[in-house]
Design a protein around this motif. Sequence first.
Motif, PDB file in Angstrom:
ATOM      1  N   LYS A 239      38.658  31.407 -59.496  1.00 20.05           N
ATOM      2  CA  LYS A 239      37.992  30.144 -59.193  1.00 20.05           C
ATOM      3  C   LYS A 239      36.531  30.194 -59.605  1.00 20.05           C
ATOM      4  O   LYS A 239      35.992  29.224 -60.169  1.00 20.05           O
ATOM      5  CB  LYS A 239      38.097  29.862 -57.689  1.00 20.05           C
ATOM      6  N   THR A 240      35.875  31.328 -59.349  1.00 19.53           N
ATOM      7  CA  THR A 240      34.459  31.474 -59.700  1.00 19.53           C
ATOM      8  C   THR A 240      34.255  31.418 -61.211  1.00 19.53           C
ATOM      9  O   THR A 240      33.338  30.745 -61.704  1.00 19.53           O
ATOM     10  CB  THR A 240      33.914  32.808 -59.155  1.00 19.53           C
ATOM     11  N   ILE A 241      35.130  32.099 -61.956  1.00 13.10           N
ATOM     12  CA  ILE A 241      34.998  32.122 -63.418  1.00 13.10           C
ATOM     13  C   ILE A 241      35.293  30.744 -64.005  1.00 13.10           C
ATOM     14  O   ILE A 241      34.608  30.292 -64.937  1.00 13.10           O
ATOM     15  CB  ILE A 241      35.925  33.203 -64.022  1.00 13.10           C
ATOM     16  N   GLU A 242      36.295  30.068 -63.481  1.00 10.53           N
ATOM     17  CA  GLU A 242      36.606  28.727 -63.986  1.00 10.53           C
ATOM     18  C   GLU A 242      35.438  27.778 -63.723  1.00 10.53           C
ATOM     19  O   GLU A 242      35.061  26.985 -64.608  1.00 10.53           O
ATOM     20  CB  GLU A 242      37.880  28.207 -63.327  1.00 10.53           C
ATOM     21  N   HIS A 243      34.853  27.874 -62.529  1.00 12.07           N
ATOM     22  CA  HIS A 243      33.702  27.026 -62.209  1.00 12.07           C
ATOM     23  C   HIS A 243      32.518  27.358 -63.117  1.00 12.07           C
ATOM     24  O   HIS A 243      31.831  26.452 -63.627  1.00 12.07           O
ATOM     25  CB  HIS A 243      33.310  27.220 -60.745  1.00 12.07           C
ATOM     26  N   ALA A 244      32.268  28.639 -63.350  1.00 11.21           N
ATOM     27  CA  ALA A 244      31.159  29.054 -64.218  1.00 11.21           C
ATOM     28  C   ALA A 244      31.388  28.569 -65.645  1.00 11.21           C
ATOM     29  O   ALA A 244      30.452  28.102 -66.317  1.00 11.21           O
ATOM     30  CB  ALA A 244      31.014  30.577 -64.197  1.00 11.21           C
ATOM     31  N   SER A 245      32.612  28.640 -66.128  1.00 12.15           N
ATOM     32  CA  SER A 245      32.920  28.190 -67.490  1.00 12.15           C
ATOM     33  C   SER A 245      32.674  26.698 -67.650  1.00 12.15           C
ATOM     34  O   SER A 245      32.108  26.252 -68.666  1.00 12.15           O
ATOM     35  CB  SER A 245      34.373  28.530 -67.848  1.00 12.15           C
ATOM     36  N   MET A 246      33.081  25.906 -66.652  1.00 13.22           N
ATOM     37  CA  MET A 246      32.831  24.471 -66.720  1.00 13.22           C
ATOM     38  C   MET A 246      31.339  24.173 -66.629  1.00 13.22           C
ATOM     39  O   MET A 246      30.831  23.278 -67.325  1.00 13.22           O
ATOM     40  CB  MET A 246      33.577  23.755 -65.589  1.00 13.22           C
ATOM     41  N   THR A 247      30.617  24.942 -65.794  1.00 11.25           N
ATOM     42  CA  THR A 247      29.165  24.781 -65.713  1.00 11.25           C
ATOM     43  C   THR A 247      28.520  25.077 -67.060  1.00 11.25           C
ATOM     44  O   THR A 247      27.624  24.350 -67.517  1.00 11.25           O
ATOM     45  CB  THR A 247      28.578  25.726 -64.643  1.00 11.25           C
ATOM     46  N   ASN A 248      28.976  26.150 -67.715  1.00 13.67           N
ATOM     47  CA  ASN A 248      28.404  26.542 -69.006  1.00 13.67           C
ATOM     48  C   ASN A 248      28.689  25.498 -70.083  1.00 13.67           C
ATOM     49  O   ASN A 248      27.834  25.215 -70.932  1.00 13.67           O
ATOM     50  CB  ASN A 248      28.951  27.910 -69.430  1.00 13.67           C
ATOM     51  N   LYS A 249      29.874  24.917 -70.040  1.00 15.75           N
ATOM     52  CA  LYS A 249      30.202  23.851 -70.995  1.00 15.75           C
ATOM     53  C   LYS A 249      29.308  22.636 -70.753  1.00 15.75           C
ATOM     54  O   LYS A 249      28.777  22.036 -71.701  1.00 15.75           O
ATOM     55  CB  LYS A 249      31.681  23.470 -70.867  1.00 15.75           C
ATOM     56  N   ASP A 250      29.133  22.277 -69.485  1.00 20.20           N
ATOM     57  CA  ASP A 250      28.267  21.136 -69.156  1.00 20.20           C
ATOM     58  C   ASP A 250      26.825  21.396 -69.591  1.00 20.20           C
ATOM     59  O   ASP A 250      26.138  20.495 -70.084  1.00 20.20           O
ATOM     60  CB  ASP A 250      28.314  20.853 -67.656  1.00 20.20           C
TER      61      ASP A 250
END
Length: 467
Positions: free
Chosen positions: A330-341
Amino acid sequence: MTRLANVRAEEAVIGKIIGSADAYWEIAGILSAEHFTVPHYRDIFLAVANCCQSGRSLSLSLLEATLPEEWEGVGSREAVLLVLIEKAQDVSSATDFVDALLTAWRERERIAIGRIASQQGKSFEETRAAIEDRLRAVDDADRAKHAVSIGEAADTALRKAGEAYQSRGRRAIGITTGIAEIDKAIGPLTGGTLVTIAARSGHGKSALTSQILRHAAAPSLDPSQVHASLFLSFEMSREQNGYRNLASMTGISVRRQRTGDFTEKDYEALLQARRQLDAMPIHILDRGAMTAKQYAAECRAAHRRYGVRLFVLDHLRIVQPERDGWNDIKTIEHASMTNKDLAKELDAVFIQLAQITKEGQKSATNWRFKDSEIYGGGGLKEASDVILGVSVPTEWLKQNQPEPPSEANPRGREPFDEWCKNMENWRDKAEVAPLKVRDGSSGGWKTIGFDGVRMLFGDVDHADVPF
Protein backbone atom coordinates in the motif's frame (compact mmCIF):
# COMPACT_ATOMS: atom_id res chain seq x y z
CA MET A 1 3.59 48.62 -5.48
CA THR A 2 1.26 45.73 -6.24
CA ARG A 3 -2.30 46.24 -5.02
CA LEU A 4 -3.85 43.71 -2.64
CA ALA A 5 -7.22 43.98 -4.37
CA ASN A 6 -8.49 45.05 -7.77
CA VAL A 7 -12.19 45.70 -7.23
CA ARG A 8 -12.65 46.98 -10.79
CA ALA A 9 -11.34 43.68 -12.18
CA GLU A 10 -13.56 41.73 -9.78
CA GLU A 11 -16.75 43.60 -10.71
CA ALA A 12 -15.94 43.34 -14.42
CA VAL A 13 -15.59 39.55 -14.23
CA ILE A 14 -18.69 39.12 -12.07
CA GLY A 15 -20.73 41.48 -14.25
CA LYS A 16 -19.86 39.48 -17.41
CA ILE A 17 -20.66 36.05 -15.99
CA ILE A 18 -24.00 36.98 -14.35
CA GLY A 19 -25.92 36.61 -17.59
CA SER A 20 -23.61 34.45 -19.68
CA ALA A 21 -22.69 30.81 -19.14
CA ASP A 22 -20.18 31.10 -21.99
CA ALA A 23 -18.37 33.88 -20.12
CA TYR A 24 -18.29 31.74 -16.97
CA TRP A 25 -16.80 28.73 -18.74
CA GLU A 26 -14.06 30.92 -20.23
CA ILE A 27 -12.69 31.64 -16.75
CA ALA A 28 -13.99 28.60 -14.81
CA GLY A 29 -10.72 26.68 -14.98
CA ILE A 30 -8.66 29.69 -13.91
CA LEU A 31 -10.62 31.53 -11.21
CA SER A 32 -12.40 30.40 -8.08
CA ALA A 33 -14.35 32.20 -5.34
CA GLU A 34 -11.21 32.67 -3.21
CA HIS A 35 -9.71 34.97 -5.85
CA PHE A 36 -12.32 37.64 -5.02
CA THR A 37 -12.03 40.00 -2.03
CA VAL A 38 -15.58 41.42 -2.02
CA PRO A 39 -17.81 38.99 -0.05
CA HIS A 40 -20.95 39.35 -2.17
CA TYR A 41 -18.87 38.88 -5.35
CA ARG A 42 -17.85 35.53 -3.92
CA ASP A 43 -21.50 34.66 -3.29
CA ILE A 44 -22.45 35.55 -6.85
CA PHE A 45 -19.50 33.63 -8.34
CA LEU A 46 -20.45 30.48 -6.38
CA ALA A 47 -24.09 30.84 -7.41
CA VAL A 48 -23.15 31.14 -11.10
CA ALA A 49 -20.73 28.21 -10.79
CA ASN A 50 -23.34 25.96 -9.13
CA CYS A 51 -25.88 26.82 -11.78
CA CYS A 52 -23.57 26.18 -14.74
CA GLN A 53 -21.97 23.04 -13.31
CA SER A 54 -25.37 21.51 -12.52
CA GLY A 55 -26.35 21.81 -16.17
CA ARG A 56 -29.15 24.31 -15.63
CA SER A 57 -29.64 27.27 -17.95
CA LEU A 58 -28.16 30.41 -16.42
CA SER A 59 -30.78 33.13 -15.87
CA LEU A 60 -31.13 36.19 -13.66
CA SER A 61 -34.25 34.77 -11.97
CA LEU A 62 -32.44 31.52 -11.14
CA LEU A 63 -29.53 33.41 -9.58
CA GLU A 64 -31.86 35.58 -7.55
CA ALA A 65 -33.51 32.45 -6.15
CA THR A 66 -30.19 31.16 -4.78
CA LEU A 67 -28.79 34.43 -3.39
CA PRO A 68 -29.75 36.30 -0.19
CA GLU A 69 -32.42 38.95 -0.60
CA GLU A 70 -30.07 41.64 0.61
CA TRP A 71 -26.42 42.13 1.49
CA GLU A 72 -26.09 44.19 4.63
CA GLY A 73 -24.54 47.56 3.95
CA VAL A 74 -24.55 46.92 0.19
CA GLY A 75 -28.13 46.70 -1.07
CA SER A 76 -30.76 44.33 -2.40
CA ARG A 77 -29.72 41.46 -4.66
CA GLU A 78 -31.76 42.80 -7.61
CA ALA A 79 -30.11 46.22 -7.42
CA VAL A 80 -26.62 44.77 -6.96
CA LEU A 81 -26.97 42.39 -9.91
CA LEU A 82 -28.33 45.08 -12.23
CA VAL A 83 -25.56 47.53 -11.29
CA LEU A 84 -22.87 44.89 -11.94
CA ILE A 85 -24.38 44.03 -15.32
CA GLU A 86 -24.49 47.73 -16.22
CA LYS A 87 -20.85 48.30 -15.21
CA ALA A 88 -19.75 45.37 -17.37
CA GLN A 89 -21.45 46.67 -20.52
CA ASP A 90 -18.18 48.10 -21.84
CA VAL A 91 -16.18 44.93 -21.00
CA SER A 92 -15.46 42.87 -24.10
CA SER A 93 -14.45 39.69 -22.26
CA ALA A 94 -14.14 38.50 -18.66
CA THR A 95 -10.75 37.03 -19.53
CA ASP A 96 -9.33 40.54 -20.04
CA PHE A 97 -9.32 41.05 -16.27
CA VAL A 98 -8.11 37.62 -15.15
CA ASP A 99 -4.40 38.52 -14.96
CA ALA A 100 -5.06 41.66 -12.88
CA LEU A 101 -7.28 39.71 -10.51
CA LEU A 102 -4.71 36.93 -10.10
CA THR A 103 -1.86 39.41 -9.56
CA ALA A 104 -3.67 40.95 -6.59
CA TRP A 105 -4.52 37.50 -5.21
CA ARG A 106 -0.89 36.34 -5.43
CA GLU A 107 0.21 39.44 -3.54
CA ARG A 108 -2.28 38.65 -0.77
CA GLU A 109 -0.95 35.10 -0.59
CA ARG A 110 2.64 36.38 -0.41
CA ILE A 111 1.73 38.49 2.61
CA ALA A 112 -0.15 35.57 4.21
CA ILE A 113 2.94 33.36 3.81
CA GLY A 114 5.03 36.11 5.40
CA ARG A 115 2.69 36.15 8.41
CA ILE A 116 3.06 32.39 8.77
CA ALA A 117 6.86 32.74 8.69
CA SER A 118 6.80 35.39 11.45
CA GLN A 119 4.46 33.57 13.84
CA GLN A 120 5.95 33.14 17.30
CA GLY A 121 5.95 30.02 19.43
CA LYS A 122 6.37 27.53 16.60
CA SER A 123 9.40 25.40 15.77
CA PHE A 124 11.25 25.79 12.51
CA GLU A 125 9.86 22.50 11.20
CA GLU A 126 6.28 23.49 12.12
CA THR A 127 6.68 26.83 10.37
CA ARG A 128 8.23 25.22 7.32
CA ALA A 129 5.44 22.63 7.11
CA ALA A 130 2.79 25.37 7.36
CA ILE A 131 4.48 27.37 4.61
CA GLU A 132 4.76 24.31 2.37
CA ASP A 133 1.06 23.54 2.91
CA ARG A 134 0.14 27.12 1.99
CA LEU A 135 2.37 27.04 -1.10
CA ARG A 136 0.79 23.75 -2.15
CA ALA A 137 -2.66 25.33 -1.83
CA VAL A 138 -1.46 28.30 -3.90
CA ASP A 139 -0.02 25.99 -6.56
CA ASP A 140 -3.30 24.08 -6.77
CA ALA A 141 -5.38 27.25 -7.02
CA ASP A 142 -2.99 28.91 -9.48
CA ARG A 143 -2.86 26.01 -11.93
CA ALA A 144 -5.40 25.80 -14.75
CA LYS A 145 -7.60 22.83 -13.92
CA HIS A 146 -10.10 22.94 -16.75
CA ALA A 147 -10.38 20.23 -19.35
CA VAL A 148 -9.18 21.05 -22.86
CA SER A 149 -10.51 20.04 -26.22
CA ILE A 150 -8.75 17.33 -28.20
CA GLY A 151 -7.82 20.05 -30.69
CA GLU A 152 -5.99 22.02 -27.98
CA ALA A 153 -4.18 18.87 -26.88
CA ALA A 154 -3.17 18.15 -30.47
CA ASP A 155 -2.00 21.76 -30.87
CA THR A 156 0.36 21.39 -27.90
CA ALA A 157 1.66 18.08 -29.22
CA LEU A 158 2.17 19.51 -32.71
CA ARG A 159 4.06 22.52 -31.33
CA LYS A 160 6.46 20.22 -29.45
CA ALA A 161 6.80 18.01 -32.53
CA GLY A 162 7.75 21.11 -34.52
CA GLU A 163 10.37 22.02 -31.94
CA ALA A 164 11.76 18.50 -32.12
CA TYR A 165 11.90 18.68 -35.93
CA GLN A 166 13.66 22.06 -35.95
CA SER A 167 16.28 20.87 -33.48
CA ARG A 168 16.70 17.40 -35.02
CA GLY A 169 20.35 16.50 -35.29
CA ARG A 170 21.40 19.49 -33.19
CA ARG A 171 20.00 18.87 -29.72
CA ALA A 172 17.78 16.36 -27.97
CA ILE A 173 14.32 17.20 -26.73
CA GLY A 174 13.75 15.96 -23.18
CA ILE A 175 16.13 14.17 -20.84
CA THR A 176 18.32 11.36 -22.09
CA THR A 177 20.32 8.80 -20.12
CA GLY A 178 23.44 9.08 -22.24
CA ILE A 179 23.38 5.28 -22.79
CA ALA A 180 22.54 4.68 -26.42
CA GLU A 181 20.85 1.31 -25.98
CA ILE A 182 18.59 2.61 -23.19
CA ASP A 183 17.77 5.90 -24.95
CA LYS A 184 16.79 3.98 -28.06
CA ALA A 185 14.38 1.87 -26.02
CA ILE A 186 12.78 4.45 -23.70
CA GLY A 187 13.95 7.98 -24.49
CA PRO A 188 14.00 10.84 -24.57
CA LEU A 189 12.10 11.36 -21.31
CA THR A 190 9.78 14.36 -21.23
CA GLY A 191 8.06 16.19 -18.39
CA GLY A 192 5.31 14.25 -16.63
CA THR A 193 7.08 10.90 -17.02
CA LEU A 194 7.47 8.42 -14.15
CA VAL A 195 10.27 5.90 -14.69
CA THR A 196 10.72 2.81 -12.52
CA ILE A 197 14.17 1.22 -12.57
CA ALA A 198 14.02 -2.27 -11.10
CA ALA A 199 16.87 -4.59 -10.22
CA ARG A 200 17.98 -7.13 -7.69
CA SER A 201 19.93 -5.84 -4.72
CA GLY A 202 23.53 -5.11 -5.69
CA HIS A 203 22.89 -4.99 -9.44
CA GLY A 204 23.74 -1.32 -9.91
CA LYS A 205 20.43 0.55 -10.02
CA SER A 206 21.80 3.34 -7.78
CA ALA A 207 24.97 3.52 -9.87
CA LEU A 208 22.91 3.69 -13.07
CA THR A 209 20.80 6.59 -11.80
CA SER A 210 23.91 8.46 -10.63
CA GLN A 211 25.33 8.02 -14.13
CA ILE A 212 22.08 9.37 -15.62
CA LEU A 213 22.14 12.37 -13.28
CA ARG A 214 25.74 13.21 -14.23
CA HIS A 215 24.91 12.98 -17.91
CA ALA A 216 21.81 15.17 -17.54
CA ALA A 217 23.66 17.82 -15.51
CA ALA A 218 26.95 17.88 -17.44
CA PRO A 219 28.06 21.35 -18.65
CA SER A 220 26.89 22.10 -22.17
CA LEU A 221 27.03 24.90 -24.71
CA ASP A 222 23.25 24.52 -24.86
CA PRO A 223 21.90 25.54 -21.41
CA SER A 224 18.54 23.92 -22.18
CA GLN A 225 20.28 20.54 -22.02
CA VAL A 226 21.62 21.05 -18.47
CA HIS A 227 18.98 19.59 -16.16
CA ALA A 228 19.05 20.32 -12.43
CA SER A 229 18.19 17.26 -10.34
CA LEU A 230 17.36 16.12 -6.81
CA PHE A 231 18.54 12.74 -5.52
CA LEU A 232 16.37 11.58 -2.60
CA SER A 233 18.91 9.21 -1.08
CA PHE A 234 17.11 7.29 1.65
CA GLU A 235 19.74 4.53 1.80
CA MET A 236 23.11 6.26 1.39
CA SER A 237 24.52 9.38 3.04
CA ARG A 238 25.71 12.35 1.01
CA GLU A 239 29.29 11.30 1.79
CA GLN A 240 28.67 7.80 0.41
CA ASN A 241 27.17 9.35 -2.71
CA GLY A 242 30.25 11.53 -3.06
CA TYR A 243 32.60 8.56 -2.78
CA ARG A 244 30.61 6.56 -5.31
CA ASN A 245 30.47 9.34 -7.89
CA LEU A 246 34.21 9.96 -7.58
CA ALA A 247 34.87 6.23 -7.93
CA SER A 248 32.71 6.02 -11.04
CA MET A 249 34.43 8.98 -12.67
CA THR A 250 38.03 8.03 -11.80
CA GLY A 251 38.13 4.27 -11.31
CA ILE A 252 39.55 4.80 -7.80
CA SER A 253 37.41 2.59 -5.61
CA VAL A 254 35.53 3.75 -2.53
CA ARG A 255 37.74 1.52 -0.38
CA ARG A 256 40.92 3.09 -1.77
CA GLN A 257 39.50 6.58 -1.23
CA ARG A 258 38.57 5.78 2.37
CA THR A 259 41.96 4.30 3.23
CA GLY A 260 44.05 6.83 1.28
CA ASP A 261 45.45 4.04 -0.93
CA PHE A 262 46.14 6.19 -3.99
CA THR A 263 48.97 8.10 -5.64
CA GLU A 264 49.41 11.84 -6.17
CA LYS A 265 48.31 11.32 -9.77
CA ASP A 266 45.19 9.60 -8.49
CA TYR A 267 44.55 12.49 -6.15
CA GLU A 268 44.78 14.95 -9.04
CA ALA A 269 42.21 12.85 -10.88
CA LEU A 270 39.95 12.96 -7.82
CA LEU A 271 40.32 16.74 -7.60
CA GLN A 272 39.48 17.15 -11.27
CA ALA A 273 36.44 14.92 -10.94
CA ARG A 274 35.35 16.89 -7.89
CA ARG A 275 35.58 20.14 -9.88
CA GLN A 276 33.44 18.61 -12.61
CA LEU A 277 30.84 17.51 -10.07
CA ASP A 278 30.86 20.96 -8.52
CA ALA A 279 29.73 22.39 -11.87
CA MET A 280 26.76 20.02 -12.07
CA PRO A 281 23.42 21.14 -10.53
CA ILE A 282 22.84 17.82 -8.76
CA HIS A 283 21.35 18.11 -5.26
CA ILE A 284 21.32 15.29 -2.70
CA LEU A 285 18.86 14.98 0.17
CA ASP A 286 19.84 12.29 2.69
CA ARG A 287 17.49 13.05 5.57
CA GLY A 288 16.57 9.39 5.87
CA ALA A 289 13.26 7.69 5.21
CA MET A 290 10.24 9.99 4.79
CA THR A 291 6.61 9.65 3.88
CA ALA A 292 5.47 10.50 0.36
CA LYS A 293 3.90 13.72 1.64
CA GLN A 294 7.16 14.76 3.32
CA TYR A 295 9.44 14.18 0.33
CA ALA A 296 6.86 15.66 -2.05
CA ALA A 297 7.21 18.94 -0.13
CA GLU A 298 11.00 18.72 -0.56
CA CYS A 299 10.59 18.13 -4.29
CA ARG A 300 8.38 21.19 -4.68
CA ALA A 301 10.85 23.28 -2.70
CA ALA A 302 13.76 22.09 -4.86
CA HIS A 303 11.76 22.84 -7.99
CA ARG A 304 11.24 26.42 -6.81
CA ARG A 305 14.75 27.00 -5.44
CA TYR A 306 16.93 25.25 -8.00
CA GLY A 307 14.68 24.71 -11.02
CA VAL A 308 14.88 20.93 -10.57
CA ARG A 309 13.26 18.98 -13.42
CA LEU A 310 14.70 15.53 -12.70
CA PHE A 311 14.01 13.64 -9.47
CA VAL A 312 15.34 10.28 -8.26
CA LEU A 313 13.95 8.31 -5.30
CA ASP A 314 16.27 5.64 -3.88
CA HIS A 315 14.31 3.54 -3.07
CA LEU A 316 10.60 2.66 -2.75
CA ARG A 317 10.98 -0.01 -0.05
CA ILE A 318 12.30 2.62 2.39
CA VAL A 319 9.41 5.08 1.98
CA GLN A 320 7.51 5.38 5.26
CA PRO A 321 3.75 4.64 5.38
CA GLU A 322 1.49 7.69 5.29
CA ARG A 323 -0.93 6.15 7.76
CA ASP A 324 -0.81 3.60 10.56
CA GLY A 325 -1.69 0.14 9.38
CA TRP A 326 -0.44 0.53 5.82
CA ASN A 327 1.62 -2.42 4.61
CA ASP A 328 4.59 -2.19 2.23
CA ILE A 329 2.52 -2.71 -0.90
CA LYS A 330 0.00 0.00 0.00
CA THR A 331 2.84 2.39 0.86
CA ILE A 332 4.67 1.74 -2.42
CA GLU A 333 1.51 2.10 -4.50
CA HIS A 334 0.71 5.39 -2.77
CA ALA A 335 4.29 6.63 -3.27
CA SER A 336 4.20 5.68 -6.96
CA MET A 337 0.98 7.61 -7.53
CA THR A 338 2.43 10.57 -5.62
CA ASN A 339 5.55 10.46 -7.81
CA LYS A 340 3.46 10.35 -10.98
CA ASP A 341 1.40 13.32 -9.78
CA LEU A 342 4.60 15.23 -8.95
CA ALA A 343 6.01 14.54 -12.41
CA LYS A 344 2.88 16.00 -14.00
CA GLU A 345 2.55 18.90 -11.58
CA LEU A 346 6.19 20.02 -11.92
CA ASP A 347 6.53 19.05 -15.61
CA ALA A 348 9.45 16.90 -14.52
CA VAL A 349 10.90 13.42 -14.97
CA PHE A 350 10.69 11.30 -11.83
CA ILE A 351 12.79 8.13 -11.50
CA GLN A 352 11.96 5.70 -8.70
CA LEU A 353 14.07 2.67 -7.83
CA ALA A 354 12.35 -0.61 -7.09
CA GLN A 355 13.47 -3.99 -5.83
CA ILE A 356 12.56 -7.53 -6.82
CA THR A 357 10.33 -9.77 -4.71
CA LYS A 358 11.91 -12.35 -2.42
CA GLU A 359 10.90 -15.09 -4.83
CA GLY A 360 12.56 -13.25 -7.70
CA GLN A 361 15.70 -12.63 -5.64
CA LYS A 362 16.00 -16.37 -4.95
CA SER A 363 15.62 -17.41 -8.58
CA ALA A 364 18.31 -19.96 -9.36
CA THR A 365 17.54 -20.31 -13.07
CA ASN A 366 18.39 -16.92 -14.59
CA TRP A 367 19.30 -13.31 -13.78
CA ARG A 368 16.43 -11.97 -15.86
CA PHE A 369 13.04 -11.22 -14.33
CA LYS A 370 9.52 -10.20 -15.34
CA ASP A 371 7.58 -7.09 -14.36
CA SER A 372 5.38 -9.31 -12.18
CA GLU A 373 8.42 -9.93 -9.96
CA ILE A 374 8.90 -6.23 -9.13
CA TYR A 375 8.00 -5.52 -5.52
CA GLY A 376 5.23 -2.97 -5.26
CA GLY A 377 1.94 -4.30 -6.53
CA GLY A 378 -0.18 -3.37 -9.52
CA GLY A 379 -0.32 0.30 -8.53
CA LEU A 380 3.40 0.71 -9.24
CA LYS A 381 3.03 -0.69 -12.74
CA GLU A 382 -0.07 1.37 -13.50
CA ALA A 383 1.56 4.62 -12.38
CA SER A 384 4.81 4.04 -14.27
CA ASP A 385 5.17 5.29 -17.82
CA VAL A 386 8.43 3.38 -18.22
CA ILE A 387 9.70 0.29 -16.38
CA LEU A 388 13.35 -0.53 -17.00
CA GLY A 389 14.79 -3.80 -15.78
CA VAL A 390 18.53 -3.91 -15.02
CA SER A 391 20.72 -6.91 -14.29
CA VAL A 392 24.43 -7.65 -14.00
CA PRO A 393 24.83 -11.35 -14.90
CA THR A 394 28.18 -11.80 -13.12
CA GLU A 395 26.60 -10.62 -9.83
CA TRP A 396 23.87 -13.23 -10.17
CA LEU A 397 26.44 -15.87 -11.11
CA LYS A 398 28.53 -15.06 -8.03
CA GLN A 399 25.47 -15.53 -5.85
CA ASN A 400 24.67 -18.84 -7.54
CA GLN A 401 28.11 -20.41 -7.80
CA PRO A 402 27.89 -24.21 -7.86
CA GLU A 403 30.00 -26.31 -5.56
CA PRO A 404 33.45 -26.91 -7.09
CA PRO A 405 34.31 -30.51 -8.08
CA SER A 406 35.98 -32.61 -5.40
CA GLU A 407 36.19 -36.16 -4.18
CA ALA A 408 32.98 -35.53 -2.29
CA ASN A 409 31.42 -33.93 -5.37
CA PRO A 410 32.79 -35.88 -8.38
CA ARG A 411 29.88 -34.86 -10.61
CA GLY A 412 30.44 -31.17 -10.01
CA ARG A 413 32.90 -30.68 -12.86
CA GLU A 414 30.36 -30.04 -15.63
CA PRO A 415 28.18 -27.43 -13.83
CA PHE A 416 31.28 -25.73 -12.40
CA ASP A 417 32.95 -25.52 -15.81
CA GLU A 418 29.71 -24.11 -17.26
CA TRP A 419 29.63 -21.51 -14.49
CA CYS A 420 33.25 -20.48 -15.17
CA LYS A 421 32.46 -20.18 -18.86
CA ASN A 422 29.46 -17.94 -18.13
CA MET A 423 31.52 -15.78 -15.78
CA GLU A 424 34.01 -15.21 -18.57
CA ASN A 425 31.38 -14.65 -21.26
CA TRP A 426 29.48 -12.08 -19.16
CA ARG A 427 32.49 -10.17 -17.92
CA ASP A 428 32.09 -6.41 -18.61
CA LYS A 429 28.47 -6.87 -19.63
CA ALA A 430 25.06 -6.02 -18.22
CA GLU A 431 21.52 -6.49 -19.46
CA VAL A 432 18.59 -4.09 -19.60
CA ALA A 433 14.98 -4.59 -20.63
CA PRO A 434 12.22 -2.04 -21.34
CA LEU A 435 9.52 -4.01 -19.50
CA LYS A 436 6.99 -1.22 -20.09
CA VAL A 437 7.04 1.86 -22.31
CA ARG A 438 3.70 3.67 -22.32
CA ASP A 439 4.36 5.57 -25.56
CA GLY A 440 6.15 2.72 -27.28
CA SER A 441 6.53 -1.01 -26.99
CA SER A 442 8.18 -3.15 -24.37
CA GLY A 443 11.02 -5.40 -25.38
CA GLY A 444 13.27 -8.25 -24.37
CA TRP A 445 16.56 -8.16 -22.54
CA LYS A 446 19.45 -6.50 -24.37
CA THR A 447 23.16 -6.76 -23.63
CA ILE A 448 25.10 -3.55 -22.98
CA GLY A 449 28.61 -2.79 -21.83
CA PHE A 450 29.42 -2.57 -18.11
CA ASP A 451 32.56 -1.43 -16.31
CA GLY A 452 32.33 -3.12 -12.91
CA VAL A 453 35.20 -1.14 -11.41
CA ARG A 454 33.64 2.22 -12.16
CA MET A 455 30.04 0.93 -12.15
CA LEU A 456 29.40 2.48 -15.56
CA PHE A 457 26.78 1.16 -17.97
CA GLY A 458 26.84 1.32 -21.74
CA ASP A 459 29.71 1.95 -24.15
CA VAL A 460 32.29 2.61 -21.46
CA ASP A 461 35.01 3.30 -24.01
CA HIS A 462 33.08 6.45 -24.90
CA ALA A 463 31.50 7.11 -21.51
CA ASP A 464 31.12 10.71 -20.49
CA VAL A 465 33.92 10.82 -17.94
CA PRO A 466 34.81 14.53 -17.96
CA PHE A 467 38.60 14.62 -17.96
